[in-house]
Design a protein around this motif. Structure first.
Motif, short mmCIF file in Angstrom:
data_model
loop_
_atom_site.label_atom_id
_atom_site.label_comp_id
_atom_site.label_asym_id
_atom_site.label_seq_id
_atom_site.Cartn_x
_atom_site.Cartn_y
_atom_site.Cartn_z
N GLU B 209 -22.26 -37.94 47.41
CA GLU B 209 -23.13 -37.19 48.19
C GLU B 209 -22.43 -35.83 48.42
O GLU B 209 -23.12 -34.62 48.38
CB GLU B 209 -23.55 -37.92 49.37
CG GLU B 209 -24.94 -37.31 50.03
CD GLU B 209 -25.18 -37.98 51.28
OE1 GLU B 209 -25.15 -39.34 51.10
OE2 GLU B 209 -25.50 -37.33 52.23
N VAL B 210 -21.03 -36.01 48.97
CA VAL B 210 -20.37 -34.80 49.45
C VAL B 210 -20.02 -33.72 48.06
O VAL B 210 -20.16 -32.60 48.28
CB VAL B 210 -19.01 -35.06 50.24
CG1 VAL B 210 -18.20 -34.04 50.33
CG2 VAL B 210 -19.31 -35.84 51.57
N GLU B 213 -22.30 -31.24 47.27
CA GLU B 213 -22.50 -29.95 48.33
C GLU B 213 -22.19 -28.56 47.92
O GLU B 213 -21.42 -28.65 47.10
CB GLU B 213 -21.76 -30.53 49.78
CG GLU B 213 -22.10 -31.58 50.66
CD GLU B 213 -23.39 -31.47 51.37
OE1 GLU B 213 -23.58 -30.23 51.56
OE2 GLU B 213 -23.96 -32.34 51.73
N HIS B 233 -11.25 -31.17 50.59
CA HIS B 233 -12.43 -30.78 51.01
C HIS B 233 -13.55 -32.01 51.03
O HIS B 233 -14.48 -32.11 51.82
CB HIS B 233 -13.11 -29.83 50.16
CG HIS B 233 -12.16 -28.35 50.40
ND1 HIS B 233 -12.56 -27.40 50.75
CD2 HIS B 233 -10.96 -28.14 49.80
CE1 HIS B 233 -11.56 -26.35 51.00
NE2 HIS B 233 -10.78 -26.86 50.39
N ALA B 234 -13.63 -32.62 49.82
CA ALA B 234 -14.60 -33.67 49.71
C ALA B 234 -14.37 -35.02 50.53
O ALA B 234 -15.14 -35.73 51.38
CB ALA B 234 -14.69 -34.15 48.42
N ASN B 237 -14.58 -35.08 54.37
CA ASN B 237 -16.03 -35.16 54.90
C ASN B 237 -16.61 -36.69 54.67
O ASN B 237 -17.34 -37.30 55.33
CB ASN B 237 -16.64 -33.93 54.45
CG ASN B 237 -16.27 -32.84 55.14
OD1 ASN B 237 -16.36 -32.76 56.28
ND2 ASN B 237 -15.90 -31.68 54.54
N ALA B 238 -16.45 -37.04 53.45
CA ALA B 238 -16.83 -38.48 53.19
C ALA B 238 -16.27 -39.67 53.99
O ALA B 238 -17.15 -40.61 53.87
CB ALA B 238 -16.46 -38.55 51.68
N ASP B 311 -13.39 -34.80 62.18
CA ASP B 311 -14.53 -33.65 62.39
C ASP B 311 -14.78 -32.75 63.46
O ASP B 311 -14.91 -33.21 64.55
CB ASP B 311 -16.00 -34.61 62.30
CG ASP B 311 -17.13 -33.50 61.93
OD1 ASP B 311 -16.90 -32.06 62.19
OD2 ASP B 311 -18.27 -33.72 61.70
#
Lengths: 519, 317
Positions: B209-210, B213, B233-234, B237-238, B311
């Motif tokens: 999903e990420v 983006e 980066h990925a 967030n994942a 986050d």
């Protein structure tokens, strides 16, 4: 030193030769051509349940007794059908059966060095019956009026009422040094006279022992005994087959012949553990229904299909071949046609072929709870089918063991498969018929049976006693108080390297000083 | 943040109190008597009944429920968990003895789960439709579906009986020694396989999903190295959903793994609790559940705090 080593080597070669020639060993005892026992080595026993206490007098389970028997000993033991003296060299029973006088074995030392004396026996008995700190086995001594240390090595036990089976009650009463149990922490054991001394006890994991060189019966052959707690039988079997352990308890019936085939020794015990169908007499009031159930019950099928042949059908309460047995009792044998006939005559009829029976519109349905304990569940399912075959409907509820025991004890059932352990004496499964006991499952007072059982247990004359038990058995049979089932056989598996292990009737491994292991 | 933590701790206290109360009531409302297990089946005549009465008085089971509850709470306030009815040992000491074993197994299996699951999930997401993706996701599904007693016994047959490499049961020495590690290996892998499957599938879908983006496309357009994009980066967030699930899984592992502990004779808290339940050993069950409830509450709190680190947009007040 050299001589010893060489001798040990010769012994071990001979031992292995004996071992190979004797494979698969089925029975215990010296195999043909077996040589003298070898000294040394560690024996590893694997047990399913951790001992609940390491204090031999606090035993609650057979496992507790098994572990306790390494460290401490009773006055007498029961081997091959008779009592043998352990700490008692001999004993004398008064003619009225109320006074037992024990002569203690001289020269016996406790593991802490103190000598075995009559005073120690007296103190040990008193500790078992102290109301301030109740012991599970204290009830065995409930009939004791007084214990007297007559002299250094003579103990006199006076009973309130005559008890010809009193020696049987002493099997589970170990003698300990009174100086050793004061201020004891739960991971330490008081001092007994047994062949092995406690090294460490970690609940749920392991118990370690080393030999007690000063043991009165001679220095034990093994150096150490390690007990591992392994709850899963499959894991125990893998460890036994890979040689990591030498002994496992309670082999599942289905695996016994496989393990024997792989050369492991089978150690069995039974005849004190019997399974039967019990009735709640308050709810199953119709005698004919109880009789029909007993005829519909196929004990041989239970033994063959659920127990893989491990056990003996039990036809009457008394053990065949003993003084309590009588051929005057005609047992209920599997006869479904007879069961149907009795139910028909009693007015319990099926509205249409194949349907369950009813009487005056009331269906014949019995509440049949069981314990989630593997074998019991299977046996109960078989019983349900047997009842169904003669038109009796039943509802099985599977409960966890404790809930099940409580349900049966407090009468929340109609009929149930129930197994009981008991002392080997008297040789009749009548103790449970006493309706005034904690584990009375019949839920109804039977004054006549109670009086007979009480009278029989206090009668010294064996002939008169047998007559009384015959009356008990007659009522038991005529009133179909229970359906007798089977004497259940329990099996332990032992590595073929282990020699000299003996079981007492309850399944406790005894006389560990004589166990040895071929290297 | 400090106020948030104080509030959470207060709520947690309420949760734990609720749990112990529930367990106290539940244990006593289920049929069955703890004393039953202490009365020998062949206890003669009145001796068994007398013993039962003595024991009920000793443990206070003959007193009204609210009195028993009051006494229990007052002892609890003094950190007294009572003693086991069966073994007479102190429950607190028993738990202290067993908890390290449970912790060792939980950390070991979590390590296995993360080491297998997260990389497999990332790689599968990076190469969708590849052989690796299909193979790893099938394995993950297998790991999720295989019953642990079967996996455990199969490992045992192979590594203990046939190859003779690893001990089949029990707790070894310290985990950094070979003895300790060799005992831990099979149970940790057996227990870690299922969460590894969960983590692999979760990481894959979160990563996939990420990776779609816009900011990832931007990063690629900027010419950043593939590794930097994936990890910095990925993945970061994942990881949010992964960490949530990880926390719950870890909480579960800390409550003991009954099947694995039984199969491998691992002396953890799960077996202790089961033994307590089957024996209706009230103090054992109450003590065990209390510790598990505390562990769960603490882990959840930790996970919530960890969110802030992962986050920065999340802030608790």
């Amino acid at each position: 030193m050299t001589r010893t080593t060489r001798w040990a080597r010769v012994v071990s070669v001979l031992g292995i030769a004996a071992l190979v020639s004797a494979l698969p060993i089925v029975n215990l005892g010296p195999a043909a051509g077996e040589t003298a026992p070898q000294r040394g080595g560690t024996l590893t026993l694997s047990i399913k349940y951790s001992p609940t206490s390491i204090d031999p007098q606090k035993n609650k389970t057979i496992t507790d007794e098994q572990v306790g028997a390494l460290m401490a000993e009773p006055l007498v033991d029961w081997v091959n059908g008779s009592f043998v003296g352990v700490l008692a060299k001999s004993w004398d029973v008064s003619a009225d059966g109320k006074t037992y006088t024990f002569s203690l074995r001289p020269g016996v030392k406790f593991q802490d060095g103190a000598p075995l004396t009559a005073a120690a026996v007296k103190a040990s008995f008193e500790r078992m019956t102290d109301p301030a700190a109740p012991m599970p086995r204290g009830g065995n001594l409930a009939n004791v009026a007084s214990v007297t240390a007559v002299d250094e090595l003579t103990v006199r036990v006076s009973l309130k009422t005559p008890d010809p089976d009193f020696l049987g009650k002493l099997l589970q009463i170990d003698v300990l040094d009174p100086a050793s149990w004061k201020g004891l922490t739960p991971d330490k054991a008081p001092s007994g006279t047994g062949p092995f001394q406690l090294v460490s006890y970690v609940p749920d994991q392991r118990v370690e022992f080393k030999k007690f060189p000063g043991y009165w019966g001679g220095e034990p052959y093994l150096d150490q005994i390690v007990i591992q707690v392994v709850p899963d039988p499959a894991t125990q079997e893998i460890e036994l087959e890979s040689g990591k352990i030498d002994f496992m308890d309670y082999v599942p019936a289905k695996d016994v012949s496989r393990l024997q085939h792989e050369g492991l020794q089978k150690m069995s015990f039974g005849r004190v553990n019997w399974g039967r169908l019990v009735f709640n007499l308050k709810t199953v009031t119709d005698l004919q229904v109880r009789q029909a159930v007993c005829y519909a019950f196929d004990r041989n099928a239970v033994l063959q299909d659920a127990m893989y042949g491990l056990g003996t059908p039990q036809l009457t309460l008394a053990v065949p071949g003993t003084w309590a047995y009588s051929s005057k009792i005609t047992p209920y044998r599997y006869d479904p046609a007879r069961a149907e006939q009795i139910l028909d005559q009693a007015g319990w009829t099926a509205p249409r072929p194949g349907a369950m029976r009813q009487k005056d519109g009331k269906p014949l349905v019995l509440n049949l709870p069981t314990s989630s304990n593997g074998d019991w569940e299977i046996i109960t399912q078989m019983i349900q089918q047997m009842l169904r075959n003669v038109g009796i409907d039943s509802r099985i509820t599977t409960m966890e063991p404790n809930t099940f025991y409580d349900a049966v004890r407090t009468g929340k059932y109609d009929i149930a498969w129930f197994e009981t352990n008991a002392s080997p004496v008297p040789p009749i499964a009548a103790q449970n018929l006493d309706t005034h006991q904690y584990w009375d499952v019949m839920q109804q007072d039977l004054p006549q049976v109670d009086a007979l059982v009480e009278q029989a247990s206090a009668t010294v004359d064996q002939h008169a006693r047998a007559e009384l038990y015959l009356q008990v058995q007659t009522i038991h049979h005529d009133q179909a108080l229970e359906c007798t089932g089977a004497w259940m056989e329990q099996v332990f598996a032992v590595s073929s390297k282990v020699h000299g292990m003996v079981l007492d009737p309850l399944g406790v491994t005894i006389f560990s000083a004589r166990w040895w292991k071929s290297q | 943040m400090r106020r948030y933590l104080a509030r959470r701790l207060l709520v947690s206290f309420g949760v734990v109190l609720g749990v112990v109360t529930l367990v106290f009531v539940a244990l006593r409302s289920v049929p069955g008597d703890p004393v039953d297990m202490l009365i020998p089946a062949d206890a003669s005549g009145s001796a068994g009944i007398a013993l039962a009465q003595q024991l009920r008085a000793k443990y206070g089971f003959d007193r009204p429920l609210y009195v028993q509850y009051g006494l229990y709470l007052s002892r609890l306030a003094r950190f007294d968990l009572g003693s086991s009815i069966r073994s007479e040992r102190s429950v607190a000491e028993d738990l202290l003895e067993r908890y390290p074993a449970t912790l060792e197994l939980a950390v070991g299996s979590l390590f296995v789960a993360v080491a297998l699951g997260v990389p497999a999930g990332i790689l599968a997401a990076l190469r969708p439709n590849s052989v690796f993706n299909n193979a790893s996701m099938t394995l993950a599904l297998l790991g999720l579906s295989l019953p642990t007693f079967w996996t455990g016994l199969s490992f045992m047959l192979l590594f203990s009986l046939i190859l003779g490499w690893l001990p089949a049961s029990g707790l070894g020495g310290p985990v950094w020694s070979w003895d300790g590690l060799s005992h831990l290996l099979m149970p940790a892998v057996t227990l870690g396989i299922e969460p590894a499957g969960v983590l692999a599938r979760l990481t894959r879908s979160a990563m996939a999903e990420v990776l779609r983006e816009n900011y990832i496309r931007t990063a690629r357009a900027k010419g950043l190295a593939a590794r930097t994009i994936t990890i910095r980066h990925a993945l970061r967030n994942a990881l949010l959903p992964v960490v949530t699930v990880l926390g719950l899984q870890f909480g579960g592992l800390l409550s003991g793994a009954i099947v694995v502990e039984t199969v491998f004779a691992w002396p953890g808290i799960g077996r202790y609790l089961v033994f307590g339940i089957t024996g209706k050993d009230f103090p054992v069950v109450q003590g065990g559940v209390l510790v598990i409830a505390c562990a769960f509450v603490l882990i959840n709190l930790l996970v919530d705090v960890l969110y802030v680190v992962l986050d920065p947009r999340i802030a608790y007040t």
